[in-house]
Design an enzyme around this catalytic site. Sequence first.
Site, PDB file in Angstrom:
ATOM      1  N   GLU A  62     -13.538  -5.046 -56.622  1.00 27.00           N
ATOM      2  CA  GLU A  62     -12.902  -6.278 -56.147  1.00 27.00           C
ATOM      3  C   GLU A  62     -12.370  -7.147 -57.278  1.00 27.00           C
ATOM      4  OE1 GLU A  62     -15.075  -4.672 -52.763  1.00 27.00           O
ATOM      5  OE2 GLU A  62     -15.640  -5.010 -54.863  1.00 27.00           O
ATOM      6  N   HIS A 131     -21.844  -8.699 -44.483  1.00 22.03           N
ATOM      7  CA  HIS A 131     -20.490  -8.362 -44.043  1.00 22.03           C
ATOM      8  C   HIS A 131     -20.046  -9.221 -42.859  1.00 22.03           C
ATOM      9  CE1 HIS A 131     -21.962  -4.754 -46.115  1.00 22.03           C
ATOM     10  NE2 HIS A 131     -20.698  -4.431 -46.335  1.00 22.03           N
TER      11      HIS A 131
END
Length: 334
Positions: A62, A131
């Site tokens: 990321e 998540h």
Amino acid sequence: MPAIESTYRDALRQALIDAMNEDPSIFVMGEEVGRYGGAYGVTKGLLEMFGEHRVVDTPIAEAGIVGAAIGAAMTGSRPVAELMYVDFAGLTMDQVANQAAKSRYMFGGQIGVPMVLRMQGGTGRSAAAQHSQSLEAWFTHVPGLRVAMPATVNDAYHLLRMALTCPDPVIFIEHKGLYVRKGELDVSAPDGPWGKSLVRREGSDVTIVTYSKMVFESLAAAETLAEQSVSAEVIDIRCLNPLDDETFIRSVMKTGRAMVVTEAVMTSGFAAELSARISERCFEYLEEPVVRVAGEDIPIPVSPALERGAVPSAQLIAETGLWLVKRIAPSWAA
């Protein structure tokens, strides 16, 4: 072109296709955005349409994805970087907060970072604590970032189209529970003003200020409230930065009562900012204190039943509205 029925997912895909056809500097990058078509299918088919030089599958990195996107944006491209989940944004915050957000200011306007960072947030898929978060308040606290959270199919298309013309970095958060939701899409309509709040339902007794998936929970609650002779006005702010507070300020001045509804946890969430603005500007108009309806201050459970209980529902919003307007005690207070 007449309006058509579309899903939220397909509206986002169409926005990318139309923008990439018009602007060759736009490219998409992220984990599995190419051959797999994106974690939620938004970029499906783009690789075949635009090729590997404009639809780039990246490693699971990321910080590298966002760092590369910032560099590309500084040097003439307009990247659309995707993170699978907003929960992973912590890995990128140095790049986002210290590089993307600050470069225009620190270089005296000579260099901008015209990029869009797409992320998925929210609950509803039993994806558990790492998540399923709603972390939009992180980004609204950083000057220099723009933050959009569309609720409707039409806004998914038009807000993304506007984001792809913005000269500054845009954090574009899509609720994972909205991707299969259907609605009307009018691609030929004007994109409209960036950051403008919309009145989704008019009312006279209480104002509900909200955004993203909670717009639909609030509209359902407004229907329930109407059955109890309570008229609720629902405001969808659409963009968190810049924030159009004039629309909901006028509404609260009219109704005299305000509820702020958000899926994010209560403590230090964006609901606190909205509540503060209403309290500061509408104090003499308020008949009751501003009420926040927000997520529980807990990690999101994996159990579907517990997950649903961790975030506001239409029932909770309606019961809170009844208490605020008519002082009818909610079921959980019994």
